[in-house]
Design a protein around this motif. Structure first.
Motif, PDB file in Angstrom:
ATOM      1  N   GLU A 167       0.785  -1.289   0.206  1.00  0.00           N
ATOM      2  CA  GLU A 167       0.027  -0.123   0.020  1.00  0.00           C
ATOM      3  C   GLU A 167       0.899   1.239  -0.081  1.00  0.00           C
ATOM      4  OE1 GLU A 167      -2.311   0.242   3.557  1.00  0.00           O
ATOM      5  OE2 GLU A 167      -0.796   0.224   4.860  1.00  0.00           O
ATOM      6  N   LEU A 168       0.195   2.337  -0.536  1.00  0.00           N
ATOM      7  CA  LEU A 168       0.651   3.366  -0.545  1.00  0.00           C
ATOM      8  C   LEU A 168      -0.170   4.358   0.686  1.00  0.00           C
ATOM      9  CD1 LEU A 168       2.353   6.227  -1.028  1.00  0.00           C
ATOM     10  CD2 LEU A 168       0.347   6.551  -2.740  1.00  0.00           C
ATOM     11  N   ARG A 169       0.515   4.653   1.884  1.00  0.00           N
ATOM     12  CA  ARG A 169      -0.338   5.483   2.732  1.00  0.00           C
ATOM     13  C   ARG A 169       0.241   6.813   2.941  1.00  0.00           C
ATOM     14  NH1 ARG A 169      -1.106   1.800   8.090  1.00  0.00           N
ATOM     15  NH2 ARG A 169       1.368   2.173   7.968  1.00  0.00           N
ATOM     16  N   ILE A 170      -0.754   7.659   2.998  1.00  0.00           N
ATOM     17  CA  ILE A 170      -0.367   9.083   3.450  1.00  0.00           C
ATOM     18  C   ILE A 170      -1.033   9.658   4.546  1.00  0.00           C
ATOM     19  CG2 ILE A 170      -0.458  11.545   2.353  1.00  0.00           C
ATOM     20  CD1 ILE A 170      -0.207  10.485  -0.483  1.00  0.00           C
ATOM     21  N   ARG A 171      -0.345   9.895   5.537  1.00  0.00           N
ATOM     22  CA  ARG A 171      -1.030  10.261   6.720  1.00  0.00           C
ATOM     23  C   ARG A 171      -0.632  11.589   7.184  1.00  0.00           C
ATOM     24  NH1 ARG A 171      -0.344   5.233  11.112  1.00  0.00           N
ATOM     25  NH2 ARG A 171      -1.922   3.882  10.314  1.00  0.00           N
ATOM     26  N   LYS A 172       0.598  12.236   6.933  1.00  0.00           N
ATOM     27  CA  LYS A 172       0.760  13.535   7.146  1.00  0.00           C
ATOM     28  C   LYS A 172      -0.028  14.489   6.997  1.00  0.00           C
ATOM     29  CE  LYS A 172       5.496  15.850   7.339  1.00  0.00           C
ATOM     30  NZ  LYS A 172       6.925  15.858   7.087  1.00  0.00           N
ATOM     31  N   ARG A 173      -0.231  15.378   7.905  1.00  0.00           N
ATOM     32  CA  ARG A 173      -1.455  16.492   7.322  1.00  0.00           C
ATOM     33  C   ARG A 173      -1.072  17.322   6.336  1.00  0.00           C
ATOM     34  NH1 ARG A 173      -4.511  18.980  12.402  1.00  0.00           N
ATOM     35  NH2 ARG A 173      -3.866  17.233  13.717  1.00  0.00           N
ATOM     36  N   SER A 174       0.396  17.867   6.527  1.00  0.00           N
ATOM     37  CA  SER A 174       0.746  18.492   5.399  1.00  0.00           C
ATOM     38  C   SER A 174       0.571  17.875   4.018  1.00  0.00           C
ATOM     39  CB  SER A 174       2.158  19.087   5.579  1.00  0.00           C
ATOM     40  OG  SER A 174       3.107  17.950   5.807  1.00  0.00           O
ATOM     41  N   CYS A 175       1.050  16.613   3.928  1.00  0.00           N
ATOM     42  CA  CYS A 175       0.662  15.803   2.595  1.00  0.00           C
ATOM     43  C   CYS A 175      -0.461  15.738   2.272  1.00  0.00           C
ATOM     44  CB  CYS A 175       1.526  14.305   2.916  1.00  0.00           C
ATOM     45  SG  CYS A 175       3.413  14.564   2.888  1.00  0.00           S
ATOM     46  N   LEU A 176      -1.413  15.254   3.305  1.00  0.00           N
ATOM     47  CA  LEU A 176      -2.900  14.998   2.794  1.00  0.00           C
ATOM     48  C   LEU A 176      -3.539  16.370   2.594  1.00  0.00           C
ATOM     49  CD1 LEU A 176      -4.197  13.028   5.924  1.00  0.00           C
ATOM     50  CD2 LEU A 176      -3.874  12.155   3.774  1.00  0.00           C
ATOM     51  N   LYS A 177      -2.972  17.565   2.620  1.00  0.00           N
ATOM     52  CA  LYS A 177      -3.403  18.971   2.112  1.00  0.00           C
ATOM     53  C   LYS A 177      -3.046  18.925   0.790  1.00  0.00           C
ATOM     54  CE  LYS A 177      -3.238  23.795   3.169  1.00  0.00           C
ATOM     55  NZ  LYS A 177      -3.079  24.736   4.147  1.00  0.00           N
ATOM     56  N   LYS A 178      -1.873  18.219   0.209  1.00  0.00           N
ATOM     57  CA  LYS A 178      -1.330  18.154  -1.288  1.00  0.00           C
ATOM     58  C   LYS A 178      -2.443  17.228  -2.039  1.00  0.00           C
ATOM     59  CE  LYS A 178       3.393  18.502  -0.283  1.00  0.00           C
ATOM     60  NZ  LYS A 178       4.802  17.697  -0.520  1.00  0.00           N
ATOM     61  N   VAL A 179      -2.785  16.531  -1.347  1.00  0.00           N
ATOM     62  CA  VAL A 179      -3.754  15.377  -2.102  1.00  0.00           C
ATOM     63  C   VAL A 179      -4.998  16.142  -2.104  1.00  0.00           C
ATOM     64  CG1 VAL A 179      -5.028  13.265  -1.574  1.00  0.00           C
ATOM     65  CG2 VAL A 179      -2.559  13.226  -0.913  1.00  0.00           C
ATOM     66  N   GLU A 223      -9.317  18.701  -5.401  1.00  0.00           N
ATOM     67  CA  GLU A 223     -10.186  19.702  -5.436  1.00  0.00           C
ATOM     68  C   GLU A 223      -9.943  20.372  -6.942  1.00  0.00           C
ATOM     69  OE1 GLU A 223     -10.479  21.861  -1.260  1.00  0.00           O
ATOM     70  OE2 GLU A 223      -8.501  22.281  -2.387  1.00  0.00           O
ATOM     71  N   LYS A 224      -8.584  20.381  -7.712  1.00  0.00           N
ATOM     72  CA  LYS A 224      -8.207  20.913  -8.793  1.00  0.00           C
ATOM     73  C   LYS A 224      -8.515  19.951 -10.095  1.00  0.00           C
ATOM     74  CE  LYS A 224      -4.290  22.904 -11.417  1.00  0.00           C
ATOM     75  NZ  LYS A 224      -2.922  23.208 -11.503  1.00  0.00           N
ATOM     76  N   HIS A 225      -8.516  18.551  -9.597  1.00  0.00           N
ATOM     77  CA  HIS A 225      -8.838  17.337 -10.606  1.00  0.00           C
ATOM     78  C   HIS A 225      -9.867  16.424  -9.891  1.00  0.00           C
ATOM     79  CE1 HIS A 225      -5.497  18.582 -12.728  1.00  0.00           C
ATOM     80  NE2 HIS A 225      -4.614  18.834 -11.650  1.00  0.00           N
ATOM     81  N   PRO A 226     -11.259  16.837  -9.880  1.00  0.00           N
ATOM     82  CA  PRO A 226     -12.162  16.153  -9.144  1.00  0.00           C
ATOM     83  C   PRO A 226     -12.320  14.594  -9.590  1.00  0.00           C
ATOM     84  CG  PRO A 226     -13.077  18.284 -10.112  1.00  0.00           C
ATOM     85  CD  PRO A 226     -11.800  17.940 -10.699  1.00  0.00           C
ATOM     86  N   LEU A 227     -12.600  13.685  -8.748  1.00  0.00           N
ATOM     87  CA  LEU A 227     -12.902  12.298  -9.036  1.00  0.00           C
ATOM     88  C   LEU A 227     -14.272  12.126  -9.745  1.00  0.00           C
ATOM     89  CD1 LEU A 227     -11.564  11.469  -5.201  1.00  0.00           C
ATOM     90  CD2 LEU A 227     -10.792  10.592  -7.486  1.00  0.00           C
ATOM     91  N   LYS A 228     -14.424  11.428 -10.483  1.00  0.00           N
ATOM     92  CA  LYS A 228     -15.444  11.293 -11.284  1.00  0.00           C
ATOM     93  C   LYS A 228     -16.578  10.090 -10.605  1.00  0.00           C
ATOM     94  CE  LYS A 228     -13.137  13.408 -14.382  1.00  0.00           C
ATOM     95  NZ  LYS A 228     -12.785  14.675 -14.082  1.00  0.00           N
TER      96      LYS A 228
END
Length: 162
Positions: A71-83, A88-93
């Protein structure tokens, strides 16, 4: 592997997960810790995709999930902000966009410190229970525990604020 935003959106629509866990942690002001994370699980034969996504988002950890899955896991809040900024810029469909918006709302609540109050924690749990993450029973039990606490039980004198 050079990933394009449209490919990432499609891949995450099919394989990604926005997850919010809540666990006991006596060092936290409320006695509970909110643990938001973004993750993608793949068979080990496709591990290179996880590393490419880690590079694309500029953060995260690739680790063994179980058996032959990673798995790729992103937990750090600053990184979650990037996600969040990316989606927001490229919405999921797909319907996953609904979970994403709930996940984003929880992160905003955490930025405001709402997870450090009983009321905020309850609201976060209620939102997380609406997400399609498969941990509804655990969240429900935690919600019942927190609702049963009186204000003196929610550690008002803790030094830690999150």
């Amino acid at each position: 592997m050079d990933l394009k935003p449209d490919w990432v959106v499609g891949f995450v629509d099919g394989e990604g997960c926005f997850y919010v866990g809540v666990s006991r942690n006596r060092t936290m002001k409320t006695g509970y810790q909110v643990l938001p994370e973004f993750r993608i699980v793949q068979h080990k034969r496709d591990i290179q995709v996880l590393y490419a996504l880690r590079k694309f988002f500029g953060c995260g950890v690739v680790r063994k999930n179980h058996d032959d899955r990673y798995e790729l896991r992103i937990r750090k809040r600053s990184c979650l902000k990037k996600v969040v900024e990316f989606f927001e810029k490229h919405p999921l469909k797909t319907k996953k966009n609904v979970d994403f918006k709930k996940f984003r709302r929880i992160l905003i609540m955490m930025e405001r410190g709402e997870h450090l109050t009983k009321e905020g924690l309850i609201k976060i749990l209620e939102i997380a229970m609406e997400m399609n993450t498969g941990n509804h029973e655990r969240l429900k039990r935690t919600l019942e525990e927190i609702r049963g606490l009186d204000e003196d039980t929610v550690h008002p004198h803790s030094e830690r604020v999150g």
